[in-house]
Design an enzyme around this catalytic site. Structure first.
Site, mmCIF file in Angstrom:
data_model
loop_
_atom_site.group_PDB
_atom_site.id
_atom_site.type_symbol
_atom_site.label_atom_id
_atom_site.label_comp_id
_atom_site.label_asym_id
_atom_site.label_seq_id
_atom_site.Cartn_x
_atom_site.Cartn_y
_atom_site.Cartn_z
ATOM 1 N N LYS A 192 -76.864 41.226 -44.371
ATOM 2 C CA LYS A 192 -76.027 42.412 -44.579
ATOM 3 C C LYS A 192 -74.747 41.999 -45.293
ATOM 4 O O LYS A 192 -73.899 41.317 -44.737
ATOM 5 C CB LYS A 192 -75.653 43.086 -43.251
ATOM 6 N N GLY A 245 -66.692 36.279 -41.210
ATOM 7 C CA GLY A 245 -65.836 37.464 -41.251
ATOM 8 C C GLY A 245 -64.667 37.276 -40.309
ATOM 9 O O GLY A 245 -64.287 36.138 -39.996
ATOM 10 N N SER A 246 -64.134 38.368 -39.811
ATOM 11 C CA SER A 246 -62.936 38.263 -38.980
ATOM 12 C C SER A 246 -63.288 37.760 -37.576
ATOM 13 O O SER A 246 -64.439 37.885 -37.124
ATOM 14 C CB SER A 246 -62.271 39.640 -38.882
ATOM 15 N N THR A 247 -62.286 37.244 -36.906
ATOM 16 C CA THR A 247 -62.488 36.750 -35.541
ATOM 17 C C THR A 247 -62.901 37.900 -34.620
ATOM 18 O O THR A 247 -63.785 37.738 -33.770
ATOM 19 C CB THR A 247 -61.206 36.057 -35.055
ATOM 20 N N THR A 249 -64.668 40.582 -35.295
ATOM 21 C CA THR A 249 -66.092 40.906 -35.458
ATOM 22 C C THR A 249 -66.965 39.756 -34.965
ATOM 23 O O THR A 249 -68.022 39.986 -34.371
ATOM 24 C CB THR A 249 -66.415 41.258 -36.927
ATOM 25 N N GLY A 250 -66.523 38.537 -35.173
ATOM 26 C CA GLY A 250 -67.270 37.374 -34.665
ATOM 27 C C GLY A 250 -67.470 37.476 -33.157
ATOM 28 O O GLY A 250 -68.560 37.204 -32.633
ATOM 29 N N GLU A 268 -68.290 32.054 -38.319
ATOM 30 C CA GLU A 268 -67.252 31.417 -39.164
ATOM 31 C C GLU A 268 -66.198 32.499 -39.333
ATOM 32 O O GLU A 268 -66.470 33.521 -39.967
ATOM 33 C CB GLU A 268 -67.808 31.050 -40.546
ATOM 34 N N CYS A 302 -60.280 32.693 -46.305
ATOM 35 C CA CYS A 302 -60.171 32.395 -44.859
ATOM 36 C C CYS A 302 -59.327 31.160 -44.614
ATOM 37 O O CYS A 302 -58.575 31.088 -43.647
ATOM 38 C CB CYS A 302 -61.567 32.192 -44.287
HETATM 39 P P1 NAD Z 1 -65.030 41.801 -41.142
HETATM 40 O O1 NAD Z 1 -65.165 41.051 -39.869
HETATM 41 O O2 NAD Z 1 -64.395 43.139 -41.105
HETATM 42 O O3 NAD Z 1 -66.461 42.042 -41.803
HETATM 43 C C1 NAD Z 1 -67.361 40.982 -42.009
HETATM 44 C C2 NAD Z 1 -68.780 41.529 -41.959
HETATM 45 O O4 NAD Z 1 -69.009 42.048 -40.648
HETATM 46 C C3 NAD Z 1 -69.040 42.678 -42.928
HETATM 47 O O5 NAD Z 1 -70.348 42.584 -43.442
HETATM 48 C C4 NAD Z 1 -68.919 43.904 -42.042
HETATM 49 O O6 NAD Z 1 -69.658 45.002 -42.506
HETATM 50 C C5 NAD Z 1 -69.456 43.405 -40.723
HETATM 51 N N1 NAD Z 1 -68.937 44.151 -39.584
HETATM 52 C C6 NAD Z 1 -67.730 44.739 -39.459
HETATM 53 N N2 NAD Z 1 -67.613 45.355 -38.265
HETATM 54 C C7 NAD Z 1 -68.786 45.146 -37.609
HETATM 55 C C8 NAD Z 1 -69.287 45.521 -36.327
HETATM 56 N N3 NAD Z 1 -68.575 46.261 -35.473
HETATM 57 N N4 NAD Z 1 -70.527 45.101 -35.974
HETATM 58 C C9 NAD Z 1 -71.271 44.364 -36.832
HETATM 59 N N5 NAD Z 1 -70.860 43.999 -38.059
HETATM 60 C C10 NAD Z 1 -69.628 44.371 -38.447
HETATM 61 O O7 NAD Z 1 -64.306 40.823 -42.150
HETATM 62 P P2 NAD Z 1 -63.911 41.088 -43.696
HETATM 63 O O8 NAD Z 1 -62.725 41.988 -43.719
HETATM 64 O O9 NAD Z 1 -65.115 41.483 -44.471
HETATM 65 O O10 NAD Z 1 -63.501 39.626 -44.182
HETATM 66 C C11 NAD Z 1 -62.265 39.063 -43.936
HETATM 67 C C12 NAD Z 1 -62.326 38.094 -42.766
HETATM 68 O O11 NAD Z 1 -63.349 37.125 -43.000
HETATM 69 C C13 NAD Z 1 -61.048 37.306 -42.589
HETATM 70 O O12 NAD Z 1 -60.721 37.259 -41.228
HETATM 71 C C14 NAD Z 1 -61.423 35.918 -43.094
HETATM 72 O O13 NAD Z 1 -60.669 34.863 -42.549
HETATM 73 C C15 NAD Z 1 -62.853 35.824 -42.689
HETATM 74 N N6 NAD Z 1 -63.557 34.794 -43.460
HETATM 75 C C16 NAD Z 1 -63.908 33.629 -42.827
HETATM 76 C C17 NAD Z 1 -64.531 32.602 -43.546
HETATM 77 C C18 NAD Z 1 -64.940 31.307 -42.877
HETATM 78 O O14 NAD Z 1 -65.741 30.572 -43.454
HETATM 79 N N7 NAD Z 1 -64.446 30.990 -41.698
HETATM 80 C C19 NAD Z 1 -64.790 32.781 -44.901
HETATM 81 C C20 NAD Z 1 -64.419 33.997 -45.518
HETATM 82 C C21 NAD Z 1 -63.809 34.992 -44.777
#
Ligand code: NAD
Length: 495
Positions: A192, A245-247, A249-250, A268, A302
């Site tokens: 996704k 993605g974000s912490t 959502t992780g 991550e 990130c």
């Molecule tokens: P996000 O967490 O909002 O979204 C990431 C993914 O998760 C997207 O595909 C989104 O659709 C999905 N998502 C969002 N809410 C969800 C939910 N409730 N349930 C399931 N899936 C959901 O993050 P973002 O705004 O897309 O990206 C920015 C973040 O990503 C920053 O915090 C950045 O630090 C992090 N990031 C980390 C790394 C790493 O390798 N550690 C690399 C790039 C970005």
């Protein structure tokens, strides 16, 4: 054919693009259940690019069942490593053949300079796929040191159905960091992409089919995180979920796993990386690195070096040179090859960043550059705060934009304490010409990658991932195979 070298050239290519608006399931384009859609917009202009399929639970079920069926059929999962290698090498070649279209789609989806997409993201994706393809037929299993009456082999097997959920800041690259090791080891994948940036991975899926990947091995479900992402996270037939993605959502994915089938989850997540600049460094190089470390990709990285810790003995000199270098960055139209800082992902993110800037001012940080957006609220000026203290929000919270905080220190010990005083631990940089100091400090920094006399060192050959709330597990290198394989012991009692 050579790539466009002017804005006009990119605009002409843009006029020829046909934007995909469907998901990719079982080797075919697929409209979402109930014909649900959402809008994908160009961050640099606000134009709607396309009304994209917003996948629902029913679509996720279809994608996962296609992935499961193909995995169990063995057409890919049991094929020889040399076959998987050839298919993925072909895919890398097709990415290179389609690099202009991919670079343009990446820029139109997320606002990054098209020149960066063309020179870094797209070739990086092709090279990453090729690296894993080349590796897979050179990896051996083990034979355990049992007694002479027994033979026990330890082999790696694919985990099965891998769910991959990725962000918008490096849409193709980060997807490929998951897909390349997942596919090369024989898994089937449901990916996704972020809502904002589906187009390059959709193109990749089409190219993968052309390269010979069987239908159903790679499925792309477009859609909203809280619907399609959640359905994938909660699915009982997903065996492993890899996430960037974000912490916040992780953490949700860890919960989804606990509430469903205890699938493996590999997050991550966010960062607030420190960049430690000691008085004994090469200051010109440190300034250049610091600019790149926070302003590359509009600061939407990130591992962005957003906390710049500078020895107070050189702080005034550093600030002056850092501001002077940042002022020279060319901000604007991502399709202009001269642009170095493009558009922010959306206006809501611009507002969030501006609010963080306001809070920093109110808490006493000294604004020495930027702090404002353009009239359209799509582009942000590189922003630098001096006299930041570790307790201020701007020093603690991930802003995910072009905002640097400079924090002074008086001793090595104090620098290490400030650097480690974060809930995150993704990356850190150290600038010094004293090898003993470099080693001493690097050992004590709680971060997955420490870059010395450079920033954001990253390559397929080295693992990338975080300590603390930056997540766990590693992308890239052979260590990433731990996420996509499980160990099998086969114990044979000899008669
Ligand atoms: P996000 O967490 O909002 O979204 C990431 C993914 O998760 C997207 O595909 C989104 O659709 C999905 N998502 C969002 N809410 C969800 C939910 N409730 N349930 C399931 N899936 C959901 O993050 P973002 O705004 O897309 O990206 C920015 C973040 O990503 C920053 O915090 C950045 O630090 C992090 N990031 C980390 C790394 C790493 O390798 N550690 C690399 C790039 C970005």
């Amino acid at each position: 054919m050579s790539s466009p070298t002017t804005k006009q050239g990119w605009l002409e290519l843009k006029n020829t693009l046909v934007y995909q608006d469907k998901a990719w399931i079982d080797g075919k384009w697929h409209s979402a259940y109930g014909d649900e859609t959402y809008e994908v917009t160009n961050p640099a202009t606000g134009e709607t690019i396309v009304k994209m399929a917003a996948c629902q639970q029913q679509d996720v079920d279809l994608a996962v069942s296609a992935a499961k069926r193909t995995f169990e059929s063995g057409t890919w999962s049991m094929s020889s490593p040399s076959h998987r290698k050839e298919v993925l090498k072909k895919l890398a070649a097709l990415i290179r053949e389609n690099q202009d279209e991919l670079a343009l789609l990446e820029s139109l989806n997320m606002g990054k300079p098209v020149a960066d997409a063309l020179n870094l993201d797209i070739p990086g994706s092709a090279a990453c796929i090729e690296w894993y393809a080349e590796a897979i037929d050179k990896i051996y299993g083990d034979v355990a040191p049992t007694d002479a009456n027994n033979v026990a082999t330890i082999t790696r097997e694919p985990v099965g159905v891998v769910g991959a959920v990725v962000p918008w800041n490096f849409p193709l690259d980060i997807a490929v960091w998951k897909l390349a090791p997942a596919l090369v080891t024989g898994n089937s994948v449901v990916l996704k992409p972020a809502e904002e940036s589906p187009h390059t991975v959709l193109k990749l899926a089409e190219l993968a089919k052309e390269a010979g990947l069987p239908d159903g091995v790679l499925n792309i479900i477009t859609g909203v995180g809280a619907v399609a992402g959640q359905a994938l996270g909660l699915h009982h037939d997903v065996d492993s979920l890899v996430f960037t993605g974000s912490t916040a959502t992780g953490k949700r994915f860890l919960k989804y796993s606990a509430e469903s089938n205890m699938k493996q989850v590999w997050p991550e997540t966010g960062g607030k990386s420190p960049n430690l600049i000691f008085a004994d460094c090469d200051l010109d190089k440190a300034v250049e690195g610091a600019v790149n470390g926070i302003f590359f990709n509009q600061g939407e990285v990130c591992s962005a070096n957003s906390r710049i810790l500078v020895d107070n003995k050189i702080r005034a000199k550093f600030v002056e040179a850092f501001v002077e270098a940042a002022e020279k960055l060319v901000i604007g139209d991502p399709l202009d090859p001269e642009t170095q800082v493009g558009a922010i992902i959306d206006q809501a993110q611009v507002e969030r960043i501006l609010a963080a800037i306001e809070t920093a001012k109110q808490q006493g940080a000294k604004l020495v550059l930027g702090g404002n957006a353009d009239l359209s609220k799509r582009f942000l000026h590189p922003t630098i705060f001096d006299q930041v203290t570790p307790s201020m929000d701007v020093a603690k919270e991930e802003i995910f934009g072009p905002v640097a905080s400079i924090i002074g220190f008086d001793s090595e010990e104090e620098a290490i304490d400030i650097a480690n005083n974060s809930i995150y631990g993704l990356a850190a940089s150290v600038w010094s010409n004293d090898i003993s100091r470099v080693y001493r400090v690097s050992k004590r920094l709680r971060a997955g990658t420490v870059s010395v006399n450079t920033v954001d060192a990253l390559d397929f050959t080295t693992p990338f991932g975080g300590y603390k709330q930056s997540g766990f597990g590693r992308d890239l290198s052979l260590y990433a195979l731990d996420k996509f394989t499980q160990l099998k012991t086969t114990w044979i009692k000899l008669s």
